[in-house]
Motif scaffolding. Structure first.
Motif, PDB file in Angstrom:
ATOM      1  N   LEU A  94       3.438   6.249  -2.308  1.00  0.00           N
ATOM      2  CA  LEU A  94       4.644   7.017  -2.617  1.00  0.00           C
ATOM      3  C   LEU A  94       4.780   7.284  -4.115  1.00  0.00           C
ATOM      4  N   GLU A  95       4.566   6.275  -4.931  1.00  0.00           N
ATOM      5  CA  GLU A  95       4.735   6.442  -6.372  1.00  0.00           C
ATOM      6  C   GLU A  95       3.638   7.310  -6.966  1.00  0.00           C
ATOM      7  N   ARG A  96       2.472   7.326  -6.324  1.00  0.00           N
ATOM      8  CA  ARG A  96       1.390   8.189  -6.790  1.00  0.00           C
ATOM      9  C   ARG A  96       1.667   9.649  -6.410  1.00  0.00           C
ATOM     10  N   GLN A  97       2.316   9.855  -5.252  1.00  0.00           N
ATOM     11  CA  GLN A  97       2.596  11.210  -4.784  1.00  0.00           C
ATOM     12  C   GLN A  97       3.690  11.900  -5.580  1.00  0.00           C
ATOM     13  N   SER A  98       4.674  11.152  -6.079  1.00  0.00           N
ATOM     14  CA  SER A  98       5.818  11.772  -6.757  1.00  0.00           C
ATOM     15  C   SER A  98       6.291  10.905  -7.909  1.00  0.00           C
ATOM     16  N   ASP A  99       6.438  11.540  -9.075  1.00  0.00           N
ATOM     17  CA  ASP A  99       6.959  10.828 -10.240  1.00  0.00           C
ATOM     18  C   ASP A  99       8.433  10.476 -10.067  1.00  0.00           C
ATOM     19  N   THR A 146       0.828  -1.204   0.000  1.00  0.00           N
ATOM     20  CA  THR A 146       0.000   0.000   0.000  1.00  0.00           C
ATOM     21  C   THR A 146       0.862   1.254   0.000  1.00  0.00           C
ATOM     22  N   GLN A 147       1.902   1.256   0.854  1.00  0.00           N
ATOM     23  CA  GLN A 147       2.767   2.439   0.954  1.00  0.00           C
ATOM     24  C   GLN A 147       3.543   2.658  -0.330  1.00  0.00           C
ATOM     25  N   ARG A 148       3.893   1.605  -1.010  1.00  0.00           N
ATOM     26  CA  ARG A 148       4.581   1.744  -2.298  1.00  0.00           C
ATOM     27  C   ARG A 148       3.690   2.479  -3.290  1.00  0.00           C
ATOM     28  N   ARG A 149       2.407   2.090  -3.361  1.00  0.00           N
ATOM     29  CA  ARG A 149       1.490   2.763  -4.294  1.00  0.00           C
ATOM     30  C   ARG A 149       1.307   4.228  -3.908  1.00  0.00           C
ATOM     31  N   ARG A 159      -0.814  12.212   8.023  1.00  0.00           N
ATOM     32  CA  ARG A 159      -0.127  13.036   7.014  1.00  0.00           C
ATOM     33  C   ARG A 159       0.495  12.113   5.985  1.00  0.00           C
ATOM     34  N   SER A 160      -0.280  11.714   5.017  1.00  0.00           N
ATOM     35  CA  SER A 160       0.119  10.666   4.073  1.00  0.00           C
ATOM     36  C   SER A 160       1.296  11.086   3.186  1.00  0.00           C
ATOM     37  N   ALA A 161       1.468  12.403   2.982  1.00  0.00           N
ATOM     38  CA  ALA A 161       2.537  12.865   2.094  1.00  0.00           C
ATOM     39  C   ALA A 161       3.865  13.040   2.827  1.00  0.00           C
ATOM     40  N   LEU A 162       3.858  12.834   4.162  1.00  0.00           N
ATOM     41  CA  LEU A 162       5.054  13.111   4.945  1.00  0.00           C
ATOM     42  C   LEU A 162       6.241  12.261   4.526  1.00  0.00           C
ATOM     43  N   LEU A 163       6.050  10.945   4.372  1.00  0.00           N
ATOM     44  CA  LEU A 163       7.167  10.053   4.082  1.00  0.00           C
ATOM     45  C   LEU A 163       7.805  10.382   2.737  1.00  0.00           C
ATOM     46  N   GLY A 164       6.984  10.646   1.730  1.00  0.00           N
ATOM     47  CA  GLY A 164       7.528  10.981   0.420  1.00  0.00           C
ATOM     48  C   GLY A 164       8.374  12.237   0.448  1.00  0.00           C
ATOM     49  N   LYS A 209       4.497   5.318  12.193  1.00  0.00           N
ATOM     50  CA  LYS A 209       3.458   4.966  11.234  1.00  0.00           C
ATOM     51  C   LYS A 209       2.149   5.687  11.542  1.00  0.00           C
ATOM     52  N   SER A 210       1.889   5.934  12.821  1.00  0.00           N
ATOM     53  CA  SER A 210       0.663   6.637  13.173  1.00  0.00           C
ATOM     54  C   SER A 210       0.633   8.041  12.582  1.00  0.00           C
ATOM     55  N   THR A 211       1.811   8.670  12.445  1.00  0.00           N
ATOM     56  CA  THR A 211       1.898   9.997  11.846  1.00  0.00           C
ATOM     57  C   THR A 211       1.560   9.947  10.365  1.00  0.00           C
ATOM     58  N   LEU A 212       1.935   8.840   9.718  1.00  0.00           N
ATOM     59  CA  LEU A 212       1.671   8.717   8.281  1.00  0.00           C
ATOM     60  C   LEU A 212       0.183   8.577   7.988  1.00  0.00           C
ATOM     61  N   ARG A 213      -0.573   8.039   8.938  1.00  0.00           N
ATOM     62  CA  ARG A 213      -2.022   7.939   8.726  1.00  0.00           C
ATOM     63  C   ARG A 213      -2.657   9.319   8.695  1.00  0.00           C
TER      64      ARG A 213
END
Length: 562
Positions: free
Chosen positions: A37-42, A32-35, A126-131, A120-124
């Motif tokens: 990240l790749e959706r957020q940034s080319d 899920t996280q792979r999809r 702020r989904s764009a944070l990791l990217g 991981k709780s932060t990523l829920r």
């Protein structure tokens, strides 16, 4: 794990793909996280692994730009993997993510040199944070690598300037460096000859292209080939892309003649000319080109041109870097002309070894350590009681040198102006010193090396100078003097060259040589006019007058400078 490498097509301006290895034993979360990240940034290209074993196998065959690793894995933890990564990939960004974060975990992660720590709780929330974190840390590392690479290149350039004696040697070293270290496919430096034709002073890499472009008596104008345009118009030229001609298309002879020669009225078919050199460039695999003029003090020396394949595009940032190179080359070519003039053509080299511990530099080396080596290449009388010596060493730090100087009474002061390897400084010493004895007997001092507590002084003998008389003079003032080497080395070419120049006065030679030694002609300057004048115990205006007079005499007598 495979050793870390630096991709040649990285860019520090935030562009460029980022290869990410995402490690989590929860395959659903990883997928899920792979999809996401790749959706957020080319820019992000994400691969996944689900255990330490799988991660090690992946790293053994490829090196990603960033690791994103869950703390708890099925066969271990991220902190077990981290030391292995740091050993083989010390700069690789390592982002730790965990679903069960705590202050203790965060503290342990930071102490183990984790790049970032994310819950991981932060990523829920702020989904764009990791990217964003991935892009930020990777861009930061790439910027640091690019700056370090440029710094190493500039240091190498300064080393070439220091060691090269002739223009041809210097230009050849620079072109080879650009090809070997900066990974250009071709590099060349062009100058004009007495007939007005542009000719290569040096080249490296795919030199066949240069030969074909300059085939015949090429005039300094009349072609849209980037290097020729840069030379003719005295401006930087960047060709970052062009219509790719087929590599199998061979430029016709008439077309290449148009590229390399100007017609009598100065007009050429620019469209055909551009097609010809582009076809030739494509044949050699070039896809981006940069050219910058080389000049200094309004004297035009030539042009520096570089050619790159797809793996390393020449862009505006690279043009700025190459322009800095060209500026330094301009200084260096002028300095090399001066250096050639300063070289003497005496009939013999003689080396004397003196084992007297009272010699100030010998005392200084002993205060540092028995294994310390000091090198002195310049000695200039400062006033009736003092001399200025330019000394370098690779065996001691600045702090160690300053501490040691305080123990030698004959050393009045020291000014360290270059702290990297080798450390270089100006030392003011009380008279007498053996090098002055050499000069008083009519010989020319070249260098002194202090090795194993002994001074090894290399000199040039003049036509009417006796080595035995110098040995006697040294023996009158110092203990344990011996002549260790005599080498006859006539140089008719150097003598003839020297006769072409108006002779410099002793003071002009001293000022010019010291300015060269102290980096006055480098960028940035090692020492400015005020600082060198103070070291010589003269006014700034006097220093400037001597320097300008020396430069004028040399440039007036140097036929190669137009």
């Amino acid at each position: 794990m495979c050793p870390e490498s630096t991709p040649t097509n990285e860019r520090s301006n935030g562009t460029g793909d980022i290869q990410v290895l995402l490690i989590d034993d929860d395959e659903t979360w990883a997928r899920t996280q792979r999809r996401v990240l790749e959706r957020q940034s080319d820019r992000l290209d994400v691969e996944t692994a689900h255990s330490l074993t799988e991660t090690r196998q992946s790293l053994a065959s490829t090196t990603p730009d960033c690791l994103v690793c869950d703390y708890q894995l099925g066969d271990g933890t991220a902190l077990e993997l981290l030391p292995e990564v740091r050993e083989s990939h010390p700069e690789l960004p390592f982002i730790l993510v965990t679903g069960r974060g705590s202050e203790a975990t965060a503290s342990e992660a930071i102490s183990n040199d984790v790049t970032e720590y994310v819950r991981k709780s932060t990523l829920r929330e702020r989904s764009a944070l990791l990217g964003r974190r991935i892009e930020s840390v990777v861009d930061s590392v790439r910027t640091e690598r690019a700056l370090a690479h440029e710094r190493r290149s500039k240091e190498a350039l300064l080393e070439m300037i220091t060691t090269s004696v002739t223009r041809e040697e210097l230009a050849g070293d620079i072109c080879r460096h650009l090809v070997d270290e900066r990974q250009y496919a071709c590099s060349w430096i062009g100058v004009h000859d007495s007939e007005g034709a542009i000719v290569p002073l040096a080249s490296a890499g795919e030199t066949g292209y240069v030969t074909q472009v300059l085939d015949g008596d090429t005039e300094i104008s009349g072609s849209s080939e980037p290097a020729l345009v840069s030379f003719d118009e005295n401006t930087s030229v960047l060709v970052s892309s062009y219509e790719d001609a087929s590599a199998t298309d061979t430029p016709d002879a008439a077309g290449l003649e148009a590229v390399s020669n100007r017609t009598n009225d100065g007009n050429i078919d620019s469209e055909n000319d551009r097609a010809q050199w582009e076809r030739l460039a494509s044949k050699h695999g070039f896809h981006s080109i940069g050219a910058v003029p080389i000049e200094h003090d309004q004297i035009r020396f030539g042009v520096l041109a570089v050619y790159a394949t797809d793996s390393r595009q020449v862009d505006e940032r690279e043009i700025a870097f190459i322009s800095e190179y060209a500026d330094t080359i301009g200084y260096a070519l002028q300095a090399t002309n001066w250096r050639e003039t300063l070289l003497t053509s005496d009939t013999a080299h003689v080396e004397f070894t003196i084992g007297d511990r009272e010699i100030p530099l010998v005392a200084l080396s002993r205060a540092l350590s028995d294994s310390t080596t000091l090198e002195m290449t310049t000695v200039i009388p400062r006033n009736e009681t003092e001399v200025l010596c330019v000394v370098s060493t690779s065996d001691s730090s600045k702090e160690e040198l300053l501490d040691a100087v305080s123990t030698v009474d004959a050393i009045r002061s020291i000014d360290v102006y270059k702290t990297n390897d080798p450390l270089r400084c100006g030392v003011i010493i009380e008279k007498p010193i053996p090098e002055l004895t050499v000069a008083e007997h009519g010989a020319h001092f070249e260098r002194t090396s202090i090795v194993d507590g002994q001074a090894n002084i290399l000199i040039h003998l003049g036509e009417n100078t006796s080595a035995k008389r110098i040995e006697t003079g040294l023996g009158d003032g110092y203990r344990n003097v011996s002549m260790t080497m005599v080498q006859t080395n006539p140089s008719e070419e150097a003598s003839e060259r020297g006769n072409d120049h108006t002779p410099l006065t002793d003071r002009q030679q001293q000022v010019l040589k010291l300015a060269f030694q102290l980096g006055y002609f480098e960028r940035p300057r090692g020492k400015n006019a005020e600082e060198i004048a103070t070291m010589l115990d003269i006014s700034r205006s006097t220093f400037t007058q001597h320097l300008r007079a020396a430069q004028r005499k040399i440039l007036e007598g140097t036929n190669e400078v137009k």
